[in-house]
Design a protein around this motif. Structure first.
Motif, short mmCIF file in Angstrom:
data_model
loop_
_atom_site.label_atom_id
_atom_site.label_comp_id
_atom_site.label_asym_id
_atom_site.label_seq_id
_atom_site.Cartn_x
_atom_site.Cartn_y
_atom_site.Cartn_z
N VAL B 29 0.84 -1.20 0.00
CA VAL B 29 0.00 0.00 0.00
C VAL B 29 0.88 1.25 0.00
O VAL B 29 0.58 2.24 -0.68
N VAL B 32 2.00 1.90 -3.45
CA VAL B 32 0.93 2.53 -4.23
C VAL B 32 0.83 4.02 -3.86
O VAL B 32 0.66 4.88 -4.72
N HIS B 33 0.95 4.30 -2.56
CA HIS B 33 0.88 5.69 -2.07
C HIS B 33 2.00 6.52 -2.71
O HIS B 33 1.74 7.62 -3.24
N SER B 36 1.40 7.03 -6.42
CA SER B 36 0.33 8.02 -6.62
C SER B 36 0.85 9.43 -6.40
O SER B 36 0.48 10.36 -7.12
N TRP B 71 -5.87 12.53 -14.65
CA TRP B 71 -4.89 11.77 -13.88
C TRP B 71 -4.67 12.38 -12.50
O TRP B 71 -4.34 11.66 -11.55
N ILE B 74 -7.49 10.93 -10.44
CA ILE B 74 -7.22 9.52 -10.11
C ILE B 74 -6.14 9.44 -9.02
O ILE B 74 -6.27 8.69 -8.05
N ALA B 75 -5.09 10.25 -9.17
CA ALA B 75 -3.99 10.24 -8.19
C ALA B 75 -4.48 10.70 -6.82
O ALA B 75 -4.10 10.13 -5.80
N THR B 78 -6.44 7.82 -5.22
CA THR B 78 -5.55 6.73 -4.81
C THR B 78 -4.71 7.12 -3.60
O THR B 78 -4.52 6.34 -2.67
N LEU B 81 -6.96 7.10 -0.42
CA LEU B 81 -7.31 5.76 0.07
C LEU B 81 -6.10 5.06 0.68
O LEU B 81 -6.17 4.50 1.79
N SER B 82 -4.96 5.11 -0.02
CA SER B 82 -3.76 4.45 0.51
C SER B 82 -3.24 5.19 1.75
O SER B 82 -2.69 4.57 2.66
#
Lengths: 42, 158
Positions: B29, B32-33, B36, B71, B74-75, B78, B81-82
């Protein structure tokens, strides 16, 4: 939707406020470092 | 406003017990963070440096803005959430960390700036706007996101 003129005034004012407060913050930071240097070596 | 109860709830939530128990998932995670953040930073740089006429000058501004806006959204989703998942593992510690609150204030300001100031302004078409307003908006946007990145990094030192 706000018209173009007012949208520009709003965006310009908020941008100036952001940049101004950021500038004041750094001036104060530099000032405090200068004060520390003066206390240490002045 | 007292927000401690939210952090106490997060600290005892199922999300927290999972994030504390599974180091591997936490690391994924976190990856992903970070990706992002890289995407958000990259898109903000692309968009703002194009508005300042410093990058991709052969590509029309509207094209760059339209391509980056999606984008950025979206970033932001993300990264949020992360970020909540990661925060759940150290919720109480974060509550008492001033750098965390500086980052959250900057993050909220950044979201406000994108969706209430920048995007609605650029919808009018950059060519029809005062170039100084466009430059100021681009500089302010860069400043806000730089501050978010710097305070976010500072959490690790404080």
């Amino acid at each position: 939707m706000i018209n173009r003129k007012w949208q520009q005034i709003l965006a310009g004012s908020i941008s100036v406020a952001v940049l101004g407060s950021w500038g004041i913050y750094w001036v104060l930071q530099i000032q405090s470092v200068l004060d520390l240097l003066e206390m240490a070596y002045g | 406003m007292e927000l401690l109860f939210i952090f106490e709830w997060l600290d005892t939530s199922m999300l927290a017990s999972r994030s504390k128990a599974h180091g591997g998932v936490f690391a994924m995670v976190q990856t992903v963070h970070l990706l992002s953040i890289a995407m958000l930073g990259g898109m903000v740089l692309l968009s703002d440096l194009r508005l300042l006429n410093l990058l991709l000058t052969s590509v029309p501004v509207s094209e760059v803005i339209n391509a980056t806006q999606k984008w950025i959204t979206i970033a932001l989703i993300t990264v949020t959430l992360s970020g909540v998942y990661q925060a759940s593992a150290v919720a109480i510690k974060l509550y008492y960390n001033s750098s965390f609150w500086a980052k959250m204030a900057g993050f909220a300001m950044g979201i406000f700036f994108i969706y209430v100031v920048k995007n609605p302004l650029l919808r009018h078409g950059v060519d029809s706007l005062n170039p100084w307003v466009v430059r100021l908006v681009a500089l302010a946007s860069l400043t806000i996101w730089f501050s978010v990145a710097a305070t976010g990094r500072w959490i690790g030192f404080s």
